[in-house]
Scaffold this motif. Structure first.
Motif, PDB file in Angstrom:
ATOM      1  N   GLY A   1       0.799  -1.219   0.000  1.00 13.61           N
ATOM      2  CA  GLY A   1       0.000   0.000   0.000  1.00 13.61           C
ATOM      3  C   GLY A   1       0.831   1.268   0.000  1.00 13.61           C
ATOM      4  O   GLY A   1       0.389   2.318  -0.495  1.00 13.61           O
TER       5      GLY A   1
ATOM      6  N   TRP B   1       3.675   1.686  -1.626  1.00 15.16           N
ATOM      7  CA  TRP B   1       4.051   1.929  -3.017  1.00 15.16           C
ATOM      8  C   TRP B   1       2.868   2.527  -3.789  1.00 15.16           C
ATOM      9  O   TRP B   1       3.035   3.468  -4.576  1.00 15.16           O
ATOM     10  N   GLU B   2       1.697   1.958  -3.556  1.00 14.37           N
ATOM     11  CA  GLU B   2       0.507   2.435  -4.260  1.00 14.37           C
ATOM     12  C   GLU B   2       0.175   3.874  -3.869  1.00 14.37           C
ATOM     13  O   GLU B   2      -0.224   4.689  -4.708  1.00 14.37           O
TER      14      GLU B   2
ATOM     15  N   ARG C   1       2.501   6.199  -5.715  1.00 10.72           N
ATOM     16  CA  ARG C   1       2.091   6.394  -7.106  1.00 10.72           C
ATOM     17  C   ARG C   1       0.857   7.284  -7.186  1.00 10.72           C
ATOM     18  O   ARG C   1       0.729   8.124  -8.082  1.00 10.72           O
ATOM     19  N   ALA C   2      -0.070   7.107  -6.239  1.00  8.94           N
ATOM     20  CA  ALA C   2      -1.285   7.920  -6.244  1.00  8.94           C
ATOM     21  C   ALA C   2      -0.982   9.395  -6.009  1.00  8.94           C
ATOM     22  O   ALA C   2      -1.700  10.275  -6.497  1.00  8.94           O
TER      23      ALA C   2
ATOM     24  N   THR D   1       9.883   8.397  -4.003  1.00  7.76           N
ATOM     25  CA  THR D   1       9.290   7.191  -3.421  1.00  7.76           C
ATOM     26  C   THR D   1      10.307   6.449  -2.565  1.00  7.76           C
ATOM     27  O   THR D   1      10.004   6.022  -1.435  1.00  7.76           O
TER      28      THR D   1
END
Length: 219
Positions: free
Chosen positions: A117, A119-120, A123-124, A132
């Motif tokens: 989550g 990483w997601e 990206r979001a 990151t």
């Protein structure tokens, strides 16, 4: 052969100088192993297949060959290729590269344990790859890695006697020089063993305190 305190007093200054060299090599090699190991870990997780495969091949090649052979290559073979390294520099490079392959696995395990989550979420938020890694992933991954990384630093310290094979005058090198000159091995080798034991125990205690501190902060 009886123990001689007079001989101990005579060789102690040389052994202390050797211990200083040992600590210097350990610290420099540790920095190299930690930095290069992180680079290896990130490269082995790269989405670029060539980079990933090349890094895995390189690290496996280093890890699967003896450290002594690598040190001989750096100190005795490279001069034939026009690259001349001092014993100190060859020792730092050899230890640093060899243990970087092990620290890379510690880094990789820590990075993998970061929840998907995170990483997601990065990206979001349209974060770049650099942001990151530096602002999301590594700050979460590195603290749990500190105890095993610290253990590798201690392992590197205990591995330094092998550097006497390439004429590094560290603690073991000085002890062997004194022993070979006087033909007395009891005192020098005993003092070397005591020195390594004391420093290793102190280092392990510091790592335990650091681990305890990190657990308190995470609680």
């Amino acid at each position: 052969m009886n123990w001689s305190w007079d001989f101990v007093a005579q060789i102690t200054p040389a052994l202390m100088q050797g211990l200083l060299v040992t600590v210097e090599i350990t610290l420099l090699s540790s920095v190299a192993a930690l930095v290069i190991g992180l680079f290896f870990a990130v490269a082995k997780m790269s989405s670029i297949g060539f980079v990933r495969r090349l890094t895995i091949l390189m690290t496996e090649g280093i890890r699967r060959t003896p450290l002594l052979v690598q040190l001989y290559f750096l100190f005795y073979v490279l001069p034939d290729l026009g690259i001349l390294l001092s014993p100190f520099i060859a020792g730092v490079i050899g230890l640093g590269l060899h243990y970087a392959t092990y620290t890379s696995e510690v880094y990789r395990a820590g990075i993998i344990n970061v929840p998907v989550g995170q990483w997601e979420a990065a990206r979001a938020c349209n974060l770049t790859q650099r942001q990151t890694w530096t602002e999301i992933i590594l700050p979460q991954a590195i603290p749990p890695m500190i105890p095993p990384l610290g253990n590798y630093v201690i392992a590197m310290f205990k591995e330094t006697p092998i550097l006497s094979a390439i004429t590094v005058m560290d603690l073991m090198g000085e002890a062997l020089a004194q022993a070979n000159f006087s033909y007395r091995y009891l005192e020098p080798i005993t003092l070397v063993a005591a020195g390594f034991l004391i420093v290793s125990l102190c280092s392990a205690a510091i790592i335990k305190l650091l681990e305890h501190h990190l657990k308190l902060r995470a609680a």
